[in-house]
Design an enzyme around this catalytic site. Structure first.
Site, PDB file in Angstrom:
ATOM      1  NE  ARG A  61       9.385   1.010 -10.565  1.00  0.00           N
ATOM      2  CZ  ARG A  61       9.840   2.091  -9.960  1.00  0.00           C
ATOM      3  NH1 ARG A  61      11.135   2.314  -9.882  1.00  0.00           N
ATOM      4  NH2 ARG A  61       8.995   2.952  -9.447  1.00  0.00           N
TER       5      ARG A  61
ATOM      6  CD  GLU B 109       4.935  -3.645  -9.231  1.00  0.00           C
ATOM      7  OE1 GLU B 109       6.149  -3.886  -9.269  1.00  0.00           O
ATOM      8  OE2 GLU B 109       4.062  -4.521  -9.152  1.00  0.00           O
ATOM      9  N   GLY B 110       5.098   2.247 -11.238  1.00  0.00           N
ATOM     10  CA  GLY B 110       5.882   3.267 -11.914  1.00  0.00           C
ATOM     11  C   GLY B 110       5.502   3.338 -13.380  1.00  0.00           C
TER      12      GLY B 110
ATOM     13  CD1 TRP C 257      -3.962   4.593  -7.634  1.00  0.00           C
ATOM     14  CD2 TRP C 257      -5.819   3.671  -8.473  1.00  0.00           C
ATOM     15  NE1 TRP C 257      -4.706   5.593  -8.221  1.00  0.00           N
ATOM     16  CE2 TRP C 257      -5.838   5.053  -8.731  1.00  0.00           C
ATOM     17  CE3 TRP C 257      -6.895   2.895  -8.903  1.00  0.00           C
ATOM     18  CZ2 TRP C 257      -6.892   5.660  -9.406  1.00  0.00           C
ATOM     19  CZ3 TRP C 257      -7.947   3.500  -9.574  1.00  0.00           C
ATOM     20  CH2 TRP C 257      -7.910   4.868  -9.814  1.00  0.00           C
TER      21      TRP C 257
ATOM     22  N   GLY D  21      -3.694  11.509  -3.755  1.00  0.00           N
ATOM     23  CA  GLY D  21      -2.930  12.699  -4.144  1.00  0.00           C
ATOM     24  C   GLY D  21      -1.470  12.433  -4.427  1.00  0.00           C
TER      25      GLY D  21
ATOM     26  NE  ARG E 191      -9.715 -15.180 -42.117  1.00  0.00           N
ATOM     27  CZ  ARG E 191     -10.981 -15.292 -42.476  1.00  0.00           C
ATOM     28  NH1 ARG E 191     -11.545 -16.489 -42.594  1.00  0.00           N
ATOM     29  NH2 ARG E 191     -11.702 -14.219 -42.691  1.00  0.00           N
TER      30      ARG E 191
ATOM     31  N   GLY F  15       0.812   9.443  -6.514  1.00  0.00           N
ATOM     32  CA  GLY F  15       1.034   8.161  -7.176  1.00  0.00           C
ATOM     33  C   GLY F  15       2.481   8.076  -7.625  1.00  0.00           C
TER      34      GLY F  15
ATOM     35  CB  ILE G  22      -3.014 -11.054 -36.876  1.00  0.00           C
ATOM     36  CG1 ILE G  22      -1.825 -10.326 -37.506  1.00  0.00           C
ATOM     37  CG2 ILE G  22      -3.032 -12.536 -37.263  1.00  0.00           C
ATOM     38  CD1 ILE G  22      -0.457 -10.798 -37.067  1.00  0.00           C
TER      39      ILE G  22
ATOM     40  CB  ALA H 287      -0.944  -0.017   1.200  1.00  0.00           C
TER      41      ALA H 287
HETATM   42  N1  COS Z   1      17.011   2.130  -3.907  1.00  0.00           N
HETATM   43  C1  COS Z   1      17.470   2.724  -2.790  1.00  0.00           C
HETATM   44  N2  COS Z   1      17.378   4.063  -2.569  1.00  0.00           N
HETATM   45  C2  COS Z   1      16.794   4.818  -3.517  1.00  0.00           C
HETATM   46  C3  COS Z   1      16.286   4.263  -4.720  1.00  0.00           C
HETATM   47  C4  COS Z   1      16.419   2.864  -4.900  1.00  0.00           C
HETATM   48  N3  COS Z   1      15.975   2.261  -6.002  1.00  0.00           N
HETATM   49  N4  COS Z   1      15.742   5.253  -5.463  1.00  0.00           N
HETATM   50  C5  COS Z   1      15.911   6.392  -4.778  1.00  0.00           C
HETATM   51  N5  COS Z   1      16.556   6.121  -3.600  1.00  0.00           N
HETATM   52  C6  COS Z   1      16.955   7.087  -2.572  1.00  0.00           C
HETATM   53  C7  COS Z   1      17.806   8.191  -3.179  1.00  0.00           C
HETATM   54  O1  COS Z   1      19.163   7.819  -3.203  1.00  0.00           O
HETATM   55  C8  COS Z   1      17.540   9.316  -2.222  1.00  0.00           C
HETATM   56  O2  COS Z   1      18.330   9.109  -1.048  1.00  0.00           O
HETATM   57  P1  COS Z   1      18.885  10.332  -0.129  1.00  0.00           P
HETATM   58  O3  COS Z   1      17.656  10.992   0.457  1.00  0.00           O
HETATM   59  O4  COS Z   1      19.700   9.638   0.885  1.00  0.00           O
HETATM   60  O5  COS Z   1      19.642  11.228  -1.056  1.00  0.00           O
HETATM   61  C9  COS Z   1      16.088   9.154  -1.838  1.00  0.00           C
HETATM   62  O6  COS Z   1      15.797   7.746  -2.062  1.00  0.00           O
HETATM   63  C10 COS Z   1      15.138   9.998  -2.663  1.00  0.00           C
HETATM   64  O7  COS Z   1      15.333   9.680  -4.036  1.00  0.00           O
HETATM   65  P2  COS Z   1      14.910  10.667  -5.217  1.00  0.00           P
HETATM   66  O8  COS Z   1      15.477  12.024  -4.950  1.00  0.00           O
HETATM   67  O9  COS Z   1      15.249  10.017  -6.513  1.00  0.00           O
HETATM   68  O10 COS Z   1      13.313  10.715  -5.011  1.00  0.00           O
HETATM   69  P3  COS Z   1      12.166  11.467  -5.804  1.00  0.00           P
HETATM   70  O11 COS Z   1      11.200  11.983  -4.817  1.00  0.00           O
HETATM   71  O12 COS Z   1      12.760  12.415  -6.787  1.00  0.00           O
HETATM   72  O13 COS Z   1      11.371  10.299  -6.572  1.00  0.00           O
HETATM   73  C11 COS Z   1      10.837   8.580  -8.202  1.00  0.00           C
HETATM   74  C12 COS Z   1      11.900   9.386  -7.396  1.00  0.00           C
HETATM   75  C13 COS Z   1       9.992   9.425  -9.116  1.00  0.00           C
HETATM   76  C14 COS Z   1      11.714   7.652  -9.020  1.00  0.00           C
HETATM   77  C15 COS Z   1       9.944   7.754  -7.218  1.00  0.00           C
HETATM   78  O14 COS Z   1       9.096   8.610  -6.516  1.00  0.00           O
HETATM   79  C16 COS Z   1       9.159   6.664  -7.926  1.00  0.00           C
HETATM   80  O15 COS Z   1       9.685   5.562  -8.189  1.00  0.00           O
HETATM   81  N6  COS Z   1       7.864   6.930  -8.223  1.00  0.00           N
HETATM   82  C17 COS Z   1       6.970   5.923  -8.776  1.00  0.00           C
HETATM   83  C18 COS Z   1       6.327   5.197  -7.664  1.00  0.00           C
HETATM   84  C19 COS Z   1       5.620   3.973  -8.078  1.00  0.00           C
HETATM   85  O16 COS Z   1       6.193   3.069  -8.662  1.00  0.00           O
HETATM   86  N7  COS Z   1       4.333   3.918  -7.727  1.00  0.00           N
HETATM   87  C20 COS Z   1       3.532   2.767  -7.940  1.00  0.00           C
HETATM   88  C21 COS Z   1       3.260   2.111  -6.636  1.00  0.00           C
HETATM   89  S1  COS Z   1       3.182   0.408  -6.667  1.00  0.00           S
HETATM   90  S2  COS Z   1       1.662  -0.008  -7.795  1.00  0.00           S
END
Ligand code: COS
Length: 392
Positions: free
Chosen positions: A248, A368-369, A163, A136, A273, A138, A342, A131
């Site tokens: 992912r 998942e992004g 979701w 607000g 076909r 995603g 097709i 979860a």
């Molecule tokens: N593994 C470990 N640490 C990570 C990481 C990863 N894969 N990705 C980011 N971090 C860390 C960064 O290093 C950073 O650390 P510090 O605070 O120590 O510097 C911190 O987390 C924040 O990272 P970042 O600045 O990249 O965060 P943002 O807020 O800019 O967001 C995205 C990054 C957009 C990539 C993230 O919010 C994301 O993946 N969004 C999509 C979410 C998603 O998949 N939703 C679906 C839910 S499941 S259905």
């Protein structure tokens, strides 16, 4: 019969080839992709059967807690999702959510938490859910507002999540909430919330084009013991991202399974076909489509198993997982669209296999992004690597 030549690629060990063969046999004998009038019941049934057959052991890490291996084998997870998705979208969903919903416990759970939850997830006797998203927030996870405050020996959770796959049938939810150690992404924590916890309610069940259990959750003064905290306070964002790094890649594998099914269905149709005194496959215009579909399948497989292999070598795969997820889901959408073309009129008949694939694939480009988030991740990582090289 689906192409299996990719199993000879160097990404795989003998145990992966054995797994693929055993699972293919089990899936052929046990999974039929019939229409389910009760999606919740069908999903529960898949979880129970996948658990009884031992497949869910791959979804958790730690042999002491029911896992197949001590560390989750990403290639095995991907082979499982690819194969299950080729047979049934809902079977793949049931497997995937057990993994995603318990992944944070595998990675960061205490021994008690692993004993209490992973063993049941691995046997299919407890249903897990992840979860993270909110009405607000995603894509922008760090903007979440669902909050948990410490009150004596309890955390009190207030807010909403939406979701949420398995919402409504899950036995527990791994919930991410703001605990306020620092602003933004550094002030989130993860919790394990049992579905029976007072103050947790299923606010809405959500119907989607490829039906699966999905809900909006509401937490109102939801009190959980301090022991529900997963990992370290303030580390929740990283816990979520590390979990997504595993799963992912497996979304890419599921898309690959749908794409292979679509290619197989197209080959069957195109060779059978007849029109204008020849088979559909004899037309060069069909061959162009088939060539693009087959190439798209291999591109997706290469990126998916590259990311899975790389993670299994202990390397960071944030960039590779994003590339695999973006490419495999977008390519599968194109391949399935071509398969519908097709099949012609039959391809849009409700519950026809390619019509189902057309509905199944769409959400994978979002959850998942979304593709746009994967593009952001890939661009950031590429720029960072370039800047680091330029500074040397
Ligand atoms: N593994 C470990 N640490 C990570 C990481 C990863 N894969 N990705 C980011 N971090 C860390 C960064 O290093 C950073 O650390 P510090 O605070 O120590 O510097 C911190 O987390 C924040 O990272 P970042 O600045 O990249 O965060 P943002 O807020 O800019 O967001 C995205 C990054 C957009 C990539 C993230 O919010 C994301 O993946 N969004 C999509 C979410 C998603 O998949 N939703 C679906 C839910 S499941 S259905």
């Amino acid at each position: 019969m689906s192409d299996k030549s990719y199993l000879d690629w160097p990404f795989f060990d003998a145990k992966h080839r054995q797994l693929a063969a055993d699972l293919e046999r089990w899936a052929s004998d046990n999974i039929s992709d019939e229409h389910h009038s009760d999606t919740d019941a069908a999903c529960r049934d898949f979880v129970a059967r996948l658990g009884a057959a031992g497949w869910l052991r791959y979804a958790v890490g730690g042999t002491a807690f029911g896992g197949k291996y001590d560390v989750i084998d990403t290639r095995a997870i991907c082979l499982l999702r690819e194969t299950l998705a080729r047979h049934s979208g809902l079977a793949d969903f049931a497997f995937a959510m057990q993994g995603l919903g318990s992944g944070a416990i595998t990675l960061h759970g205490s021994t008690e938490q692993k004993q209490g939850y992973l063993t049941k997830v691995a046997t299919g006797t407890a249903i897990a859910a992840f979860a993270l998203s909110e009405p607000g927030s995603g894509s922008d996870v760090a903007a979440m507002s669902c909050a948990a405050r410490l009150d004596g020996n309890h955390y009190v959770l207030d807010g909403e999540k939406t979701w949420i796959s398995n919402g409504g049938i899950a036995d527990f939810y791994v919930v991410f909430a703001r605990t306020g150690e620092a602003p933004g992404s550094r002030g989130l924590s993860a919790f394990i919330v049992d579905a029976t916890t007072p103050g947790l309610e299923i606010a809405e069940r959500i119907n989607v084009i490829a039906p699966h259990p999905l809900a909006r959750l509401r937490f109102s003064n939801c009190r959980m013991p301090k022991s529900a905290l997963l990992g370290t306070p303030g580390q929740g964002f990283k816990v979520a991202m590390q979990t997504l790094d595993i799963f992912r890649t497996s979304v890419a594998a599921a898309a690959l399974g749908f794409a292979r099914h679509a290619l197989d269905a197209s080959l069957a149709r195109a060779t059978q076909r007849q029109m204008f005194n020849q088979a559909l496959a004899d037309f060069q215009i069909t061959q162009t489509k088939l060539a693009q579909m087959a190439t798209g399948v291999d591109i997706s497989a290469l990126l998916t198993y590259r990311a899975a292999w790389q993670r299994d070598q202990g390397q960071n795969v944030t960039r590779e997982a994003a590339m695999a997820k973006m490419t495999a889901t977008e390519t599968a959408q194109q391949i399935i669209d071509a398969a519908v073309q097709i099949w012609g009129g039959l391809g849009v008949v409700s519950e026809h296999p390619v019509e189902k694939l057309y509905r199944e694939i769409r959400a994978l480009r979002i959850y998942e992004g979304a593709t746009e988030v994967q593009q952001l991740i890939i661009a950031r990582q590429t720029l960072t690597a370039w800047e680091a090289q330029a500074a040397d």
